[in-house]
Design a protein around this motif. Structure first.
Motif, PDB file in Angstrom:
ATOM      1  N   TYR A  18       0.836  -1.203   0.000  1.00 31.48           N
ATOM      2  CA  TYR A  18       0.000   0.000   0.000  1.00 31.48           C
ATOM      3  C   TYR A  18       0.873   1.256   0.000  1.00 31.48           C
ATOM      4  N   LEU A  19       1.881   1.296   0.851  1.00 29.96           N
ATOM      5  CA  LEU A  19       2.728   2.488   0.942  1.00 29.96           C
ATOM      6  C   LEU A  19       3.528   2.713  -0.343  1.00 29.96           C
ATOM      7  N   LYS A  20       4.019   1.653  -0.956  1.00 29.91           N
ATOM      8  CA  LYS A  20       4.727   1.791  -2.231  1.00 29.91           C
ATOM      9  C   LYS A  20       3.791   2.298  -3.307  1.00 29.91           C
ATOM     10  N   ASP A  21       2.581   1.774  -3.339  1.00 26.48           N
ATOM     11  CA  ASP A  21       1.574   2.195  -4.312  1.00 26.48           C
ATOM     12  C   ASP A  21       1.221   3.665  -4.110  1.00 26.48           C
ATOM     13  N   LEU A  22       0.981   4.040  -2.864  1.00 25.68           N
ATOM     14  CA  LEU A  22       0.629   5.429  -2.556  1.00 25.68           C
ATOM     15  C   LEU A  22       1.778   6.370  -2.917  1.00 25.68           C
ATOM     16  N   ALA A  23       3.006   5.998  -2.571  1.00 21.52           N
ATOM     17  CA  ALA A  23       4.163   6.842  -2.879  1.00 21.52           C
ATOM     18  C   ALA A  23       4.326   7.038  -4.389  1.00 21.52           C
ATOM     19  N   SER A  39      -4.024  -1.434  -1.594  1.00 22.38           N
ATOM     20  CA  SER A  39      -3.781  -0.586  -2.754  1.00 22.38           C
ATOM     21  C   SER A  39      -4.318   0.814  -2.500  1.00 22.38           C
ATOM     22  N   ALA A  40      -3.737   1.795  -3.183  1.00 25.41           N
ATOM     23  CA  ALA A  40      -4.227   3.170  -3.091  1.00 25.41           C
ATOM     24  C   ALA A  40      -5.250   3.469  -4.182  1.00 25.41           C
ATOM     25  N   VAL A  61      -0.884  16.450  -2.367  1.00 29.89           N
ATOM     26  CA  VAL A  61      -1.716  16.330  -1.163  1.00 29.89           C
ATOM     27  C   VAL A  61      -3.086  15.757  -1.521  1.00 29.89           C
ATOM     28  N   ALA A  62      -3.648  16.217  -2.628  1.00 29.88           N
ATOM     29  CA  ALA A  62      -4.935  15.668  -3.071  1.00 29.88           C
ATOM     30  C   ALA A  62      -4.805  14.171  -3.361  1.00 29.88           C
ATOM     31  N   SER A  63      -3.673  13.772  -3.909  1.00 31.41           N
ATOM     32  CA  SER A  63      -3.434  12.355  -4.180  1.00 31.41           C
ATOM     33  C   SER A  63      -3.313  11.551  -2.888  1.00 31.41           C
ATOM     34  N   VAL A  64      -2.678  12.117  -1.868  1.00 32.98           N
ATOM     35  CA  VAL A  64      -2.580  11.445  -0.564  1.00 32.98           C
ATOM     36  C   VAL A  64      -3.966  11.245   0.028  1.00 32.98           C
ATOM     37  N   VAL A  65      -4.785  12.281   0.004  1.00 38.06           N
ATOM     38  CA  VAL A  65      -6.142  12.187   0.553  1.00 38.06           C
ATOM     39  C   VAL A  65      -6.936  11.124  -0.202  1.00 38.06           C
ATOM     40  N   LYS A  66      -6.838  11.132  -1.519  1.00 37.82           N
ATOM     41  CA  LYS A  66      -7.537  10.132  -2.322  1.00 37.82           C
ATOM     42  C   LYS A  66      -7.052   8.734  -1.967  1.00 37.82           C
ATOM     43  N   GLY A  67      -5.744   8.565  -1.785  1.00 37.76           N
ATOM     44  CA  GLY A  67      -5.188   7.266  -1.426  1.00 37.76           C
ATOM     45  C   GLY A  67      -5.636   6.787  -0.057  1.00 37.76           C
ATOM     46  N   LEU A  68      -5.769   7.696   0.890  1.00 35.70           N
ATOM     47  CA  LEU A  68      -6.245   7.330   2.230  1.00 35.70           C
ATOM     48  C   LEU A  68      -7.717   6.928   2.197  1.00 35.70           C
TER      49      LEU A  68
END
Length: 70
Positions: free
Chosen positions: A3-8, A64-65, A47-54
């Motif tokens: 998940y973290l690799k996908d989000l990054a 997965s993100a 930041v928008a991508s981080v929020v979407k991933g969370l």
């Protein structure tokens, strides 16, 4: 850890896309700006991508993100 690799990866690519979009907009004269605006545009997109991933972690596949359930 997947998940973290996908989000990054998603956040990084979104930052670069936002940064390049602002840079091209400046080069073409569509939106006059400077390097700070390019970085800010990339950062806001990131930041928008981080929020979407969370959100996706709770809605879609928790490994997965992505918002898809697969």
């Amino acid at each position: 850890m997947n998940y973290l690799k996908d989000l990054a990866e998603r956040v990084g690519s979104t930052f670069i896309a936002g940064f390049l979009a602002a840079l091209v907009a400046n080069w073409t004269g569509v939106i006059p700006s400077d390097w700070k605006a390019w970085l800010l545009t990339g950062a806001v997109a990131g930041v928008a991508s981080v929020v979407k991933g969370l959100v996706a972690k709770g809605v879609g596949n928790p490994d997965s993100a992505s918002l898809t359930k697969r």
